[in-house]
Design a protein around this motif. Sequence first.
Motif, PDB file in Angstrom:
ATOM      1  N   PHE A  91     -33.356  37.253 110.011  1.00  0.00           N
ATOM      2  CA  PHE A  91     -32.440  36.670 109.005  1.00  0.00           C
ATOM      3  C   PHE A  91     -30.950  37.153 108.994  1.00  0.00           C
ATOM      4  CE2 PHE A  91     -36.416  35.887 106.730  1.00  0.00           C
ATOM      5  CZ  PHE A  91     -36.200  34.864 105.905  1.00  0.00           C
ATOM      6  N   GLY A  92     -30.752  38.315 109.412  1.00  0.00           N
ATOM      7  CA  GLY A  92     -29.496  38.770 109.698  1.00  0.00           C
ATOM      8  C   GLY A  92     -28.688  38.230 110.725  1.00  0.00           C
ATOM      9  N   LEU A  93     -29.101  38.035 112.058  1.00  0.00           N
ATOM     10  CA  LEU A  93     -28.522  37.380 113.278  1.00  0.00           C
ATOM     11  C   LEU A  93     -28.391  35.602 112.983  1.00  0.00           C
ATOM     12  CD1 LEU A  93     -29.908  39.393 116.128  1.00  0.00           C
ATOM     13  CD2 LEU A  93     -27.579  39.768 114.835  1.00  0.00           C
ATOM     14  N   HIS A  94     -29.412  35.270 112.382  1.00  0.00           N
ATOM     15  CA  HIS A  94     -29.829  33.685 112.196  1.00  0.00           C
ATOM     16  C   HIS A  94     -29.078  32.998 110.997  1.00  0.00           C
ATOM     17  CE1 HIS A  94     -30.787  33.236 116.233  1.00  0.00           C
ATOM     18  NE2 HIS A  94     -31.772  34.208 116.110  1.00  0.00           N
ATOM     19  N   ARG A  95     -29.868  33.514 109.720  1.00  0.00           N
ATOM     20  CA  ARG A  95     -29.414  33.236 108.494  1.00  0.00           C
ATOM     21  C   ARG A  95     -27.877  33.621 107.827  1.00  0.00           C
ATOM     22  NH1 ARG A  95     -31.403  29.075 105.054  1.00  0.00           N
ATOM     23  NH2 ARG A  95     -31.180  29.696 102.840  1.00  0.00           N
ATOM     24  N   ARG A  96     -27.874  34.741 108.283  1.00  0.00           N
ATOM     25  CA  ARG A  96     -26.414  35.463 107.478  1.00  0.00           C
ATOM     26  C   ARG A  96     -25.323  35.223 108.425  1.00  0.00           C
ATOM     27  NH1 ARG A  96     -25.446  35.554 103.401  1.00  0.00           N
ATOM     28  NH2 ARG A  96     -24.827  37.736 102.728  1.00  0.00           N
ATOM     29  N   ALA A  97     -25.509  35.712 109.895  1.00  0.00           N
ATOM     30  CA  ALA A  97     -24.323  35.740 110.637  1.00  0.00           C
ATOM     31  C   ALA A  97     -24.416  34.411 111.472  1.00  0.00           C
ATOM     32  CB  ALA A  97     -24.348  36.968 111.686  1.00  0.00           C
ATOM     33  N   ARG A  98     -25.112  33.592 111.422  1.00  0.00           N
ATOM     34  CA  ARG A  98     -25.249  32.509 112.251  1.00  0.00           C
ATOM     35  C   ARG A  98     -24.781  32.672 113.602  1.00  0.00           C
ATOM     36  NH1 ARG A  98     -27.998  28.957 108.670  1.00  0.00           N
ATOM     37  NH2 ARG A  98     -27.247  29.552 106.754  1.00  0.00           N
ATOM     38  N   LEU A  99     -25.491  33.590 114.386  1.00  0.00           N
ATOM     39  CA  LEU A  99     -25.067  33.887 115.804  1.00  0.00           C
ATOM     40  C   LEU A  99     -25.230  32.840 116.677  1.00  0.00           C
ATOM     41  CD1 LEU A  99     -24.580  36.230 117.760  1.00  0.00           C
ATOM     42  CD2 LEU A  99     -27.027  36.379 118.094  1.00  0.00           C
ATOM     43  N   GLU A 100     -24.461  32.403 117.653  1.00  0.00           N
ATOM     44  CA  GLU A 100     -24.528  31.417 118.514  1.00  0.00           C
ATOM     45  C   GLU A 100     -24.682  31.717 119.851  1.00  0.00           C
ATOM     46  OE1 GLU A 100     -21.292  28.733 117.717  1.00  0.00           O
ATOM     47  OE2 GLU A 100     -21.569  28.392 115.577  1.00  0.00           O
ATOM     48  N   ALA A 101     -25.096  30.993 120.816  1.00  0.00           N
ATOM     49  CA  ALA A 101     -25.341  31.203 122.201  1.00  0.00           C
ATOM     50  C   ALA A 101     -23.822  31.268 122.669  1.00  0.00           C
ATOM     51  CB  ALA A 101     -26.063  30.165 122.901  1.00  0.00           C
TER      52      ALA A 101
ATOM     53  N   GLY B 256     -31.105  38.971 119.892  1.00  0.00           N
ATOM     54  CA  GLY B 256     -29.628  38.462 120.202  1.00  0.00           C
ATOM     55  C   GLY B 256     -29.606  37.953 121.549  1.00  0.00           C
ATOM     56  N   LYS B 257     -30.628  38.615 122.676  1.00  0.00           N
ATOM     57  CA  LYS B 257     -30.812  38.129 123.895  1.00  0.00           C
ATOM     58  C   LYS B 257     -31.575  36.695 124.089  1.00  0.00           C
ATOM     59  CE  LYS B 257     -29.654  39.520 127.158  1.00  0.00           C
ATOM     60  NZ  LYS B 257     -28.421  39.083 127.766  1.00  0.00           N
ATOM     61  N   ALA B 258     -32.503  36.496 123.103  1.00  0.00           N
ATOM     62  CA  ALA B 258     -33.239  35.488 122.959  1.00  0.00           C
ATOM     63  C   ALA B 258     -32.428  34.225 122.335  1.00  0.00           C
ATOM     64  CB  ALA B 258     -34.386  35.697 122.035  1.00  0.00           C
ATOM     65  N   ALA B 259     -31.550  34.602 121.619  1.00  0.00           N
ATOM     66  CA  ALA B 259     -30.416  33.715 121.093  1.00  0.00           C
ATOM     67  C   ALA B 259     -29.370  33.312 122.220  1.00  0.00           C
ATOM     68  CB  ALA B 259     -29.798  33.977 119.747  1.00  0.00           C
ATOM     69  N   GLY B 260     -29.276  34.051 123.187  1.00  0.00           N
ATOM     70  CA  GLY B 260     -28.312  33.665 124.148  1.00  0.00           C
ATOM     71  C   GLY B 260     -27.012  34.353 124.136  1.00  0.00           C
TER      72      GLY B 260
ATOM     73  N   GLU C  46     -31.298  59.549 126.813  1.00  0.00           N
ATOM     74  CA  GLU C  46     -32.542  59.103 126.939  1.00  0.00           C
ATOM     75  C   GLU C  46     -32.563  57.755 125.879  1.00  0.00           C
ATOM     76  OE1 GLU C  46     -36.828  59.939 124.568  1.00  0.00           O
ATOM     77  OE2 GLU C  46     -35.472  61.722 124.699  1.00  0.00           O
ATOM     78  N   LYS C  47     -31.737  57.699 124.823  1.00  0.00           N
ATOM     79  CA  LYS C  47     -31.851  56.514 124.064  1.00  0.00           C
ATOM     80  C   LYS C  47     -30.882  55.101 124.876  1.00  0.00           C
ATOM     81  CE  LYS C  47     -32.517  58.541 119.601  1.00  0.00           C
ATOM     82  NZ  LYS C  47     -31.975  58.589 118.161  1.00  0.00           N
ATOM     83  N   ALA C  48     -30.087  55.731 125.642  1.00  0.00           N
ATOM     84  CA  ALA C  48     -29.281  54.631 126.499  1.00  0.00           C
ATOM     85  C   ALA C  48     -30.204  54.074 127.352  1.00  0.00           C
ATOM     86  CB  ALA C  48     -28.286  55.476 127.330  1.00  0.00           C
ATOM     87  N   ALA C  49     -31.071  54.868 127.947  1.00  0.00           N
ATOM     88  CA  ALA C  49     -31.993  54.336 128.896  1.00  0.00           C
ATOM     89  C   ALA C  49     -32.922  53.129 128.268  1.00  0.00           C
ATOM     90  CB  ALA C  49     -32.899  55.260 129.573  1.00  0.00           C
ATOM     91  N   VAL C  50     -33.511  53.556 127.103  1.00  0.00           N
ATOM     92  CA  VAL C  50     -34.357  52.689 125.935  1.00  0.00           C
ATOM     93  C   VAL C  50     -33.695  51.520 125.741  1.00  0.00           C
ATOM     94  CG1 VAL C  50     -35.453  52.323 124.037  1.00  0.00           C
ATOM     95  CG2 VAL C  50     -35.795  54.509 125.296  1.00  0.00           C
ATOM     96  N   ALA C  51     -32.199  51.493 125.248  1.00  0.00           N
ATOM     97  CA  ALA C  51     -31.454  50.364 125.139  1.00  0.00           C
ATOM     98  C   ALA C  51     -31.278  49.571 126.310  1.00  0.00           C
ATOM     99  CB  ALA C  51     -30.027  50.541 124.755  1.00  0.00           C
ATOM    100  N   ARG C  52     -31.337  49.910 127.468  1.00  0.00           N
ATOM    101  CA  ARG C  52     -31.081  49.034 128.573  1.00  0.00           C
ATOM    102  C   ARG C  52     -32.244  48.441 128.843  1.00  0.00           C
ATOM    103  NH1 ARG C  52     -28.482  54.030 130.696  1.00  0.00           N
ATOM    104  NH2 ARG C  52     -26.273  53.748 130.791  1.00  0.00           N
ATOM    105  N   LYS C  53     -33.605  49.042 128.696  1.00  0.00           N
ATOM    106  CA  LYS C  53     -34.843  48.560 128.795  1.00  0.00           C
ATOM    107  C   LYS C  53     -35.217  47.469 128.045  1.00  0.00           C
ATOM    108  CE  LYS C  53     -39.763  49.994 128.372  1.00  0.00           C
ATOM    109  NZ  LYS C  53     -40.769  51.013 128.119  1.00  0.00           N
ATOM    110  N   VAL C  54     -34.648  47.408 126.658  1.00  0.00           N
ATOM    111  CA  VAL C  54     -34.891  46.234 125.965  1.00  0.00           C
ATOM    112  C   VAL C  54     -33.926  45.209 126.137  1.00  0.00           C
ATOM    113  CG1 VAL C  54     -35.894  47.888 124.068  1.00  0.00           C
ATOM    114  CG2 VAL C  54     -33.486  47.325 124.080  1.00  0.00           C
ATOM    115  N   GLY C  55     -32.829  45.210 126.726  1.00  0.00           N
ATOM    116  CA  GLY C  55     -32.309  44.222 127.172  1.00  0.00           C
ATOM    117  C   GLY C  55     -30.666  44.279 126.934  1.00  0.00           C
ATOM    118  N   CYS C  56     -29.902  45.345 126.473  1.00  0.00           N
ATOM    119  CA  CYS C  56     -28.626  45.471 126.197  1.00  0.00           C
ATOM    120  C   CYS C  56     -27.878  45.203 127.492  1.00  0.00           C
ATOM    121  CB  CYS C  56     -28.373  46.887 125.739  1.00  0.00           C
ATOM    122  SG  CYS C  56     -28.616  46.958 123.845  1.00  0.00           S
ATOM    123  N   ASP C  57     -26.867  44.298 127.674  1.00  0.00           N
ATOM    124  CA  ASP C  57     -26.075  44.052 128.653  1.00  0.00           C
ATOM    125  C   ASP C  57     -25.075  45.278 128.973  1.00  0.00           C
ATOM    126  OD1 ASP C  57     -26.705  41.182 129.059  1.00  0.00           O
ATOM    127  OD2 ASP C  57     -26.277  41.164 126.992  1.00  0.00           O
TER     128      ASP C  57
END
Length: 325
Positions: A122-132, A153-157, A168-179
């Motif tokens: 809802f936050g990314l698509h309904r409210r912010a209208r995130l685009e690829a 966000g990654k799934a939306a391009g 430790e949290k930086a490693a997790v963020a990379r694991k879930v897909g942060c560029d």
Amino acid sequence: MQAWQVHENGEPSEVMRLDEVAQPVPGEGQVLLKVRAANINFPDVLMCRGHYQVRPPLPFTPGVEVCGETEDGRRVIANPALPYGGFAEYAVADAAAVLPAPDSLDDAEAAALHIGYQTGWFGLHRRARLEAGETLLVHAAAGGVGSAAVQLGKAAGATVIGVVGGAEKAAVARKVGCDVVIDRRSEDVVAAVKEATGGRGVDVVYDPVGGEAYTQSTKVVAFEGRIVVVGFASGNIPSPGLNHALVKNYAILGLHWGLYNTKNPKLVQHCHEQLTELAARGAIKPLVSERVPLAGAAGAMQRLGDGVTTGRVTVVPSLGKGVSA
């Protein structure tokens, strides 16, 4: 049955007590659920403290998100109807709001798909209208809410920048897909974002933290950017300068996902269908960092409240009974 109950407001580890209580009886329009997995969310912590907008009568059982089994054998996900929350062997939920658990996810993952991913969608698509092709900044990117937003966000391009606290949290963020991952403890967040974007800034900010994170967001949001206010895990609710939003030409968008359950429930169903499809093709998968038995719920909730967890911590009542999750 066994259930955790909050008898007075305070820190979870101090006010939660594991009691033997009567099995709840569903009211009109409700269903009884055998809890297969219950996800721990920050609102659970806030309700224990008495700081949430919803204040169930004492004593109550926390646990606002479960994967459960109906009496006719259906595997579902739901938001339990308080005061009969999910940190128990049985909970109750409104029948109209029960959703089918995705076959592609196990019980703990299915429980974790609901609030965090619905909020993210809802936050990314309904409210912010995130685009690829746009750039998304996610605060607390290694947490349950943040990691969901990263994956969506990654799934939306989008290109995703994650802000975290610690290696430790930086490693997790990379694991879930942060560029790009920025450690706020060792880096200047504003300078790092500007460097990563060539000085342009980010199109969308997803902020479940508030406080200093929100201030940083206003400094890095791009022309016609959108800041989505999701929550205030920092405990500090900022007071935005609307003149600044005017001068920089950005939007401040509030998101209270729970309102959609009453204002537009069909959209919640549509969102669930979208999330189920994304999960089926592997585009999203809830990060369950820890599964604890029912007896460990209070300690796990305290760790979440203290900000030392990553991903989702899930209570699995069958653990400790010789049954695997």
